[in-house]
Every structure is written in structure tokens, then in C-alpha cells.
Write a protein that holds these residues in place. Sequence first.
Motif, PDB file in Angstrom:
ATOM      1  N   GLU A 399      49.383  59.862  75.601  1.00 39.07           N
ATOM      2  CA  GLU A 399      50.097  60.939  76.296  1.00 39.07           C
ATOM      3  C   GLU A 399      51.598  60.875  76.011  1.00 39.07           C
ATOM      4  O   GLU A 399      52.255  61.899  75.806  1.00 39.07           O
ATOM      5  CB  GLU A 399      49.811  60.847  77.806  1.00 39.07           C
ATOM      6  N   ASN A 403      53.810  63.748  74.378  1.00 43.48           N
ATOM      7  CA  ASN A 403      55.018  64.310  75.004  1.00 43.48           C
ATOM      8  C   ASN A 403      56.199  64.275  74.043  1.00 43.48           C
ATOM      9  O   ASN A 403      56.991  65.228  73.986  1.00 43.48           O
ATOM     10  CB  ASN A 403      55.375  63.538  76.275  1.00 43.48           C
ATOM     11  N   LYS A 406      55.734  66.974  71.696  1.00 44.08           N
ATOM     12  CA  LYS A 406      55.849  68.312  72.290  1.00 44.08           C
ATOM     13  C   LYS A 406      57.253  68.635  72.767  1.00 44.08           C
ATOM     14  O   LYS A 406      57.729  69.760  72.648  1.00 44.08           O
ATOM     15  CB  LYS A 406      54.884  68.427  73.497  1.00 44.08           C
ATOM     16  N   HIS A 407      57.920  67.647  73.406  1.00 49.91           N
ATOM     17  CA  HIS A 407      59.147  67.984  74.146  1.00 49.91           C
ATOM     18  C   HIS A 407      60.441  67.374  73.611  1.00 49.91           C
ATOM     19  O   HIS A 407      61.507  67.837  73.994  1.00 49.91           O
ATOM     20  CB  HIS A 407      59.016  67.524  75.611  1.00 49.91           C
ATOM     21  N   GLY A 448      50.609  65.346  82.737  1.00 51.90           N
ATOM     22  CA  GLY A 448      50.557  64.170  81.849  1.00 51.90           C
ATOM     23  C   GLY A 448      51.176  62.940  82.480  1.00 51.90           C
ATOM     24  O   GLY A 448      50.554  61.873  82.532  1.00 51.90           O
TER      25      GLY A 448
HETATM   26 MG   LIG Z   1      52.345  65.811  78.613  1.00 50.40          MG
END
Ligand SMILES: [Mg+2]
Length: 485
Positions: A399, A403, A406-407, A448
Amino acid sequence: MMGRFLSHWGIATRLLVIAVLPASIMFVSVTATLSGLAQRDVRRDVAARGQLVATALAQSSQYGLVSGNTAYLRTTLRHMLEADPSIACIAIADAVARPVVSDCQVSKPTEVESFEVPIRIESLPQVDQFEPVPTPSGEGAWRTVGSVRVTMSPAPIFESKRRALLVAFALVLAAAVVSCLIGLRLARRLRDILGSVMSALRDIRQGRFDVQLATDHEGELGELQRTIVQMASTLDASRHDLEQQVAKRTQQLQEAVDLARQADADKRRLIVRSNALVEEERRRIALDIHDHLGAALISVRLEASALVARARACGDAEMQGDAARIAAAAQSIYATTRDIVKRLRPEVIDTLGLAGAVEELVRHADQVHPAARFTFQVDPGFPDVRGELAMPAYRVAQEALNNIAKHSDATLTTVTLSVLPETGHLRMVIQDNGRGFDTRSPRSTGIGLIGMRERVAAVGGELLVSSTPGQGTTVCVTLPLPAGQ
Ligand SMILES: [Mg+2]
Ligand SMILES: Nc1ncnc2c1ncn2[C@@H]1O[C@H](COP(=O)(O)OP(=O)(O)OP(=O)(O)O)[C@@H](O)[C@H]1O
């Protein structure tokens, strides 16, 4: 200044001063007044007497002086000196101030005062038998024939009054001593009462309310004692009430805490159980995909490949192209399903252990995101962790890497696995140099981070996410390792 000085005095000192000071002041002022009054009276008396003696002598010695009867005068002086010891000296002089007779007391006093009176005699008027010439007043004229000088000393009178004064001083002293003793006795009694009141108040201050204080006095002191005893018993009752309320509340709180602990333990068991179920379900889905979908896709790819061969043999270029695309699509879907299977059931944990599986994740992320670097470090002595304990750590890493992808927009991510020497706990740190975020108010409604925390808490571990906008993010996981790992 005086107030600050007095503020250091204790009750005993103050009472001592109250008892002794007034009596001492009374003694000093009364003795000083008595002695001053006595001295003033004696001096006034001596002055009056001196004047009287001088006047009387001046009148009685007129004719002795005129007649030259010094024996008579001397006898008179001696009698006077013997009669009054305050007369220090008497001297009679003639008209031209020549001493005629004088006499003194044997002792020589230091403090003296003199009184001088002229001795005058009346000259008889000249009587003319035939023609009397009257004097204007009708009396004869006076002429001075000498003087009497009387020297007075108050010392003998002081001496005679000294005994009376001493008796008076002794009486005043006795009164002062008695007053002091009574004052001291009252002060000591008051100090004892105040001392017992103080000790009772100290007991109350220290929380001991069973005070032993006599309440046998009348008036304000008795009221003070009774008030303290009543106050102590009221405080005792209040404390008792309060203790009961606290005990009741503590019991309620304890029950609430027990319930919350129970609920927390139940929740953890539930999470562990649901995670296990989820993993189990994932394994089943992975198996289904692998066994059915994978096998079907392989068969589609094989069929399409056979069709390609047959079309090539028939010279049907169009069919060959279609069949080749079907075979390629089947191959691509198969590869995707394998990825899905891997993600659903990371068998790599069972084969490589946690360190190998996480390394595999990192390597995969590094491959998939060529713009960013993902590195992995593991302590040389890191244990071989597999099975149920490895799964939460693996999912957290998964996770966290998701992340980051993704971020974060990070260019460098480091994953570190180690064992804490102090506690023997497993530590995994995933650190990126991306944009970071405010951990107090995450913008996303994602689950998450929550899932990570719950997974870790369910197996007794701890998860710490620290991040500052613009300064990257660090996810730190600490997990207890079973003994022997
Ligand atoms: Mg997440
Ligand atoms: N490494 C990171 N860098 C920058 N921001 C992050 C990072 N990790 C988490 N965040 C921020 O924290 C938020 C919460 O993350 P979380 O994983 O809980 O939710 P999500 O990723 O948005 O959704 P989900 O995980 O449910 O698909 C994210 O939306 C993101 O804003």
C-alpha cells in the motif's frame, strides 16, 4: 520595617511581650514619677523653710546684734542647726557685711541653696515734749544693722524620705511582678490553647480529620475549638462521601475501560480473522483465475497459434494476421492475470520470505516507474519471516508503494528492513522524497492508511506516518517478532 520585624515573632514571643512589657513600663513610669514628685516637694519645702528660718532669725537677732551679745547669737544658731538638719550653715553679718557669728553642720552637703534676709531695727522717733514732730507714717524709721544668711541642703530630707520611697518602689515592683506573673500564666494558657488549635489545623491540612481537641473553654476560644472540631468532622464526612463517589466512579470507569479493552481485543481478533478470510478468499480467487482463466487463456493462445500455422499453410494472410493478434491478446491477458494472481496471493512470501517478497515488490515498482528510483536495503542478520506475520508487513509495503506511485511524485524511495536491537522487533521504513502531505488533515477519503494501521495494530505492532508538505513521507512499521525469529 517594624511590621516585617514583628512578623517573625511567634505566638509565644508575642504573648511574653504582652505579659511583661506593660508591667515593666508601669514600674518604670511609676517609680520615675514618684521620685520626681518627691524631689520637687523636698526642694519646695526646703526653700520655704530656708526663707522662714532666715526671716525668723533676722527678727530674733536684732537686739543681740546691736548689743553685741554674740554668745546669745551663737547659742541661737546652734539650737537652730540642731533642730533642723536641712540647715547646712547660718551666718550673721553686721551692717558692712562683716561676719559676726556663723555655724555649720558637721557634714558638708554638696547641693545647697542660700537665703539671705537683712536684719533691720526701727529707730525710735525723736519726741519733743512740747512740740511733737510726727513722722509721716506715724512710726519710727528702719535701718539695716546686718544680715542673716541661711544655707539649706535638701540632702537630709531626701535621706529621711528615702526609706518611704524605697518602700513605695518595692510595692510598685511587687505589683509589677505580680502583674507579670499573672500575665505570664494567662499567656502560657493562651499559648497552650493556640498550640493545640494549631496542631489540630496541621492535622486537618495533612488530611487527618480525627482531631483530638478539648472543647472545655467558654467564650471565643471555646467557639474556636468547637468550630475546628465541627469543621474537621464536616470535612471527614465530605471526604468520606467524595471517596465513595470516586470509588464508584473509578469502578464505572474500570468497567468502561474493561469493556473498551474487550471491544478492542474483539476488534483485533475480528480484523485478524477478516484479514485471514480476505487472504483466503484472495488465494481462492487467485487459484480460480490461475486454474480456470489462465488455463483457458493458454488454450486460446495455443488454438490461435495453431490457427496461425494453418492459415500460413493455406496462404490466408488475413486469417493468419487475425489469429496472430488473438494469440498476442491471449498472451497479454494471460500475463495480466498472472500479475493479478501474484498480487492476490503473493506466493513469493512463502518461497522467498518477507525480505525477498518486499525486495520483489520494490524491484517491480522500480521497473514499472522508470522516472523514479526505488531501492531496497535489508540488515544482514534479518530473520526469515514467513506466513501470517509476514503478510501484514507485506501488505503495508504494497500500500505504501502504491501511495508513493499515486500521490508523491517522488524521485527516490528507500525501503529498509531491520531488527531493533533493544526490543528485537521488526522494523520496516519506507521513505520517499516526494511532495508529502499534512498528516493531520489528509485530503483523501481513501482507506489505505487506515487499513495499514489496523493490520499492524491487529498483530500488536505500531505504524507511524510522518510527513510534511514538500518534504517527503516516511512510513515506519514496528512489529513484534515471535520468540526464536
Ligand atoms: Mg492508498
Ligand atoms: N507517500 C505519499 N506522498 C504523498 N501523499 C501521500 C502519500 N501517502 C499518502 N498520501 C496522502 O494521504 C492520503 C490518504 O492515503 P490513503 O492511502 O489512505 O488513501 P488513497 O491512497 O487516497 O486511497 P486508497 O488507498 O483507499 O485507494 C492520500 O490521498 C494522499 O493525499
